[in-house]
Write a protein that holds these residues in place. Sequence first.
Motif, short mmCIF file in Angstrom:
data_model
loop_
_atom_site.label_atom_id
_atom_site.label_comp_id
_atom_site.label_asym_id
_atom_site.label_seq_id
_atom_site.Cartn_x
_atom_site.Cartn_y
_atom_site.Cartn_z
N LEU B 226 0.84 -1.21 0.00
CA LEU B 226 0.00 0.00 0.00
C LEU B 226 0.87 1.26 0.00
CD1 LEU B 226 -3.28 0.64 1.55
CD2 LEU B 226 -1.52 2.05 2.53
N LEU B 227 1.84 1.28 0.90
CA LEU B 227 2.67 2.49 1.01
C LEU B 227 3.60 2.63 -0.19
CD1 LEU B 227 3.47 2.14 4.81
CD2 LEU B 227 2.00 3.84 3.74
N LEU B 228 4.13 1.51 -0.65
CA LEU B 228 5.09 1.61 -1.76
C LEU B 228 4.39 1.99 -3.06
CD1 LEU B 228 7.44 -1.44 -1.00
CD2 LEU B 228 7.79 0.99 -0.48
N LEU B 229 3.22 1.41 -3.33
CA LEU B 229 2.49 1.74 -4.56
C LEU B 229 2.00 3.19 -4.52
CD1 LEU B 229 1.91 -0.10 -7.06
CD2 LEU B 229 2.64 -1.37 -5.07
N ALA B 230 1.53 3.61 -3.33
CA ALA B 230 1.08 5.00 -3.20
C ALA B 230 2.23 5.95 -3.47
CB ALA B 230 0.50 5.23 -1.81
N ALA B 231 3.41 5.60 -2.96
CA ALA B 231 4.58 6.47 -3.17
C ALA B 231 5.00 6.46 -4.64
CB ALA B 231 5.73 6.01 -2.28
N ALA B 232 4.97 5.26 -5.23
CA ALA B 232 5.39 5.16 -6.63
C ALA B 232 4.47 5.97 -7.53
CB ALA B 232 5.39 3.69 -7.06
N TRP B 243 12.76 5.84 -3.41
CA TRP B 243 13.19 6.95 -2.56
C TRP B 243 12.51 6.90 -1.19
CZ3 TRP B 243 17.48 9.28 -2.86
CH2 TRP B 243 18.09 9.50 -4.09
N THR B 244 11.26 6.48 -1.19
CA THR B 244 10.56 6.33 0.09
C THR B 244 11.25 5.27 0.95
OG1 THR B 244 8.46 6.98 -0.88
CG2 THR B 244 8.35 5.62 1.10
N ALA B 245 11.58 4.12 0.33
CA ALA B 245 12.25 3.05 1.07
C ALA B 245 13.64 3.50 1.52
CB ALA B 245 12.33 1.80 0.22
N PRO B 274 21.83 -7.59 31.88
CA PRO B 274 22.31 -6.27 32.32
C PRO B 274 22.92 -5.44 31.18
CG PRO B 274 23.80 -7.99 33.05
CD PRO B 274 22.68 -8.69 32.36
N VAL B 275 22.08 -4.81 30.39
CA VAL B 275 22.57 -4.04 29.25
C VAL B 275 23.30 -2.79 29.74
CG1 VAL B 275 20.81 -4.86 27.67
CG2 VAL B 275 20.35 -2.88 29.07
N THR B 276 24.20 -2.28 28.90
CA THR B 276 25.02 -1.14 29.32
C THR B 276 24.85 0.06 28.41
OG1 THR B 276 26.82 -2.05 28.00
CG2 THR B 276 26.80 -2.62 30.34
N HIS B 277 24.08 -0.10 27.33
CA HIS B 277 23.87 1.03 26.42
C HIS B 277 22.48 0.94 25.83
CE1 HIS B 277 24.34 -1.88 23.21
NE2 HIS B 277 25.44 -2.29 23.79
N MET B 278 22.03 1.99 25.21
CA MET B 278 20.67 2.01 24.67
C MET B 278 20.51 0.91 23.62
SD MET B 278 18.83 4.37 26.13
CE MET B 278 17.50 4.92 25.09
N TRP B 279 19.37 0.27 23.68
CA TRP B 279 19.05 -0.80 22.72
C TRP B 279 18.94 -0.20 21.32
CZ3 TRP B 279 14.22 -2.13 20.17
CH2 TRP B 279 14.20 -3.41 19.64
N PRO B 280 19.58 -0.82 20.33
CA PRO B 280 19.72 -0.15 19.03
C PRO B 280 18.48 -0.20 18.13
CG PRO B 280 20.84 -2.27 19.00
CD PRO B 280 20.32 -2.09 20.40
N THR B 281 17.41 -0.84 18.55
CA THR B 281 16.25 -1.13 17.68
C THR B 281 16.66 -2.20 16.66
OG1 THR B 281 16.52 0.52 15.94
CG2 THR B 281 15.37 1.22 17.94
N GLU B 282 15.76 -2.48 15.73
CA GLU B 282 15.99 -3.60 14.79
C GLU B 282 16.61 -3.08 13.49
OE1 GLU B 282 15.11 -6.81 15.22
OE2 GLU B 282 14.11 -6.58 17.16
N PHE B 283 17.40 -3.93 12.86
CA PHE B 283 17.89 -3.59 11.53
C PHE B 283 16.69 -3.44 10.60
CE2 PHE B 283 19.96 -4.05 7.45
CZ PHE B 283 21.18 -3.43 7.66
N PRO B 284 16.69 -2.39 9.74
CA PRO B 284 15.50 -2.18 8.92
C PRO B 284 15.25 -3.35 7.96
CG PRO B 284 17.30 -0.75 8.24
CD PRO B 284 17.71 -1.37 9.54
N LEU B 285 13.99 -3.47 7.56
CA LEU B 285 13.65 -4.47 6.54
C LEU B 285 14.27 -4.04 5.22
CD1 LEU B 285 9.88 -4.93 7.42
CD2 LEU B 285 11.78 -6.39 8.09
N LEU B 286 14.52 -5.01 4.35
CA LEU B 286 15.16 -4.69 3.07
C LEU B 286 14.11 -4.24 2.06
CD1 LEU B 286 17.63 -7.70 2.87
CD2 LEU B 286 17.96 -5.46 3.91
N LEU B 287 13.38 -3.19 2.41
CA LEU B 287 12.26 -2.74 1.57
C LEU B 287 12.73 -2.07 0.29
CD1 LEU B 287 9.79 -1.44 4.29
CD2 LEU B 287 9.48 -3.41 2.79
#
Lengths: 520, 403
Positions: B226-232, B243-245, B274-287
Amino acid sequence: MIWPPRPILRKITRLPALLAVALLTWGHVGSPDVFFEGKAGPYPVRIVVRPPLVVPGRAEINVRTLAPGVSRVSVQPVVWNAGPEGAPPADRAQPVRGDARQWSAQLWLMRPTSYSVRVEVGGAAGTGTVLVPVVAVATRRLPMQRGMGLLLAGLGLFLLVGALTAIGAAVRESALPPGEEPDPGRRRRARRVMAGTALLLGLALWGGRVWWRSVDRDFARTIFRPFHLTASTRAAGGERRLTVAIDESTGGSRDWVPLMPDHGKLMHLFLVRQPGLDAFAHLHPVPLGPDGTFETPLPPLPDGPYHLYADVTHENGFSETLTTTVELPAAETTTATPSGAPDADPDDSFRLGAAAAASGGTADLGDGFTMTWDGPPGPRVAGAEAGLRFAVHGPGGTPAVIEPYMGMLSHAAVVRDDRGDPKGTVFIHLHPEGTVSMAALQFFQSQQGGSGNGMAGMSMGAMHPGVPGLPGDGVLSFPWSFPRPGRYHLWVQVKTGGPVRTGVFAVEVAAGRNSNTENG
Amino acid sequence: MDSIAQPTAPTVPSQARHTTAARPLAARAAALPWYLYTTLFGSTSIAVGLLWDISWHATIGRDTFWTPAHMAIYLGGVLAGLSTGWMALATTFAGSPADRAATVRFWGFRAPLGAWVVVWGTIAMLTSAPFDDWWHNAYGLDVKIISPPHMVLAAGMIAIQLGTLLLAVSWANRMPPALQPRLSLAFAYASGILLVLVSTVVLEYSEANRQHSGRFYVVSAAVYPLLLLAAARGARRRWGATWTAVSYTVLRLGLLWILPLFPARPLLAPIYNPVTHMWPTEFPLLLILPALAVDLLVQRFGTGDGPRRDGLLALAAAFAFLAVFFVAQWLFADFMLTPHARNWFFAADQWTYYNRIDTWRHKFWDVDIDPVTPVKLGVAFVLAAVSARLGLLWGNWMGRVQR
């Protein structure tokens, strides 16, 4: 990677042995706050923990130092299965303005399980720690307050109408070149799209309602409820016997875990005659088999309706109070004991007669012994310290020597007279150390290297030097506060001069700022 | 669906004329109007704040309204809402006839459609605050993304992104056709932030360990086409989806690499990790890869007439999306579970303070109860086709929006 992976959750739920080590305490009716009195190293302290009503939620910690010289207090939550190494850094408690000996803090309890709150007190005499076992369980369902409901409904309606207006504008005008007026066809189309959108939004709202209800139902299943208890009587050999049965399938989301002895007994059963609260017994039924049925001979209590409060502790350390009612028949005249039936427990005790003494008054314990409620006369205030301090005197008025009784210096039962207010039941089984479970305390002490409390080994003489409530001076005190207004009866039991003796008191409690308005 | 309607004559962007009336049209067109700066900044602040907040919950845990992550979210929402609200008041009461001509009516007030959508989003965000507070009091502080009050918040945040997108696209659409491709970078950026937001809502289904189970592909197929077709289709340039991806990937990678630079420690029990730094979030999807395929298809099908063409395009785009996304993500997930991904670049094997570290972290989850099957891929294809068709409808409409 935030969310606990489902395979792990499954693995955890399949390990009841893990849960069997959890030490939980919920031994009360309508009095959820945890009271503890003991020593943090050299400092005598009185600690009140108000657990959150939902989990995760914030517990309120109040520490009152009973001796001078304290300059800092810190608190730290330790989960039973994570240990001190899994605890966050301690939080500094803040001194309460206007009272140099009171400190307060809040702690987040994130899991519905057993915690110890580790309280560290520092000052001129060094540093000491004390542990207070606390259980985090959901205990109530918050209704939507009228004001909040109106606010959210108003905002929701505003958003709904706003969304429809924006959709209408989008269809009607947004694609027109600037300055051009929409023709009737566009206007009609806008109205049709708005109607369709209203239908979709209505469906979305309905879906949201279904979702909300399902969350609410799931939550309701996690709310703590004690196992169901039934009671009956039978006559055997001219003796009245009381049978109580626990239905092991009624713990809601909890599985049944076998019972373990607390103070050496599998069940502490309190009977209070209704409606005058004029007869009381503290009995210890024994199991008839593995099916949750217990039996005990009845002492010479008068016939009539009774409320029963059964304090039990499971092998996972979860203490709870089961309640039911029973109609006792009149006693028969013969005294023969049926063979094969369990005898009365030697620590059973009872007391007849309505409360005669109020705060400031004296109760007769028999044989020349008396118990005086050493407090100001007049009503108490709910939510404030109850001032449960009692002086026991022997014949001749000398302070009585109080002997340990079922491992404790004293046992007290407090019941609220709930006539006309059946949802306002309050029952608590108190000791001078407060409301905490001794078994849970010992577990956390061993987990954390025996730190704190001055209670290890249960040597009561060394427990509170300098603190009222010790053998020798004949004075007892119980840290507690009345959770809600009403009339309360207190049965305070001590062993002195031979038998267990019970003083009966009554007090009116007025509404206070911190009084509990919900049935905890 | 009709072909993209082009403005018949260059129309001066009315809001841009506040400061640029005397400058040539091309020069004016090159400068973004002020409200796009504030709404794009607000949108970015919301997206960054949202991922920062998730990292905060995973690392520190203890939460108040006043955490910096919450401040970033609400600053973004309030800034966007106030600036578009001001724009509406100024246009309604002090705007020139030309200003008002490029607006839509809303309860007697006048502003571009995007401004109203942003204002709506801000009010929805503010509504979610007391709702969420009540929810926490009633059911306990949640540590999950998907809850009713969070959905109200998400609706508000997504509306702000959407409104920003509409402001960007309506402004670009009023420009001469020759200038439009140059102007659509703002659109691609706004569209990328919207992609970040939507991907965050379904983050619970998107972890690398879940990328060999059926639900990940079903959810992704429903959301991303939906998002990719709308952007395209909506972007007035080639490679709009790509460019959106790219915008999505750059923003997510930025946070992936910046957040762990900050030391932090958990403040809630139990701490199993016992983490010592901010959690980095997830690697982005290969959109980016399926976005390229979508752009190529959109270019191949062209902008000719008709629902039939768009229907076929939706089917082709759904197939292309699913094929490329499935192959890329499946193989990449294999890689993410190897030791080669356990470094700062890919940030694999990073866990929250309340995860009990065990061998599950190097395995795929739910493959036994939710494997990828032909039936699930079929369901994913149907959802992707519907999603793509809706995206085309939306993109076509965005291509026509002028107010």
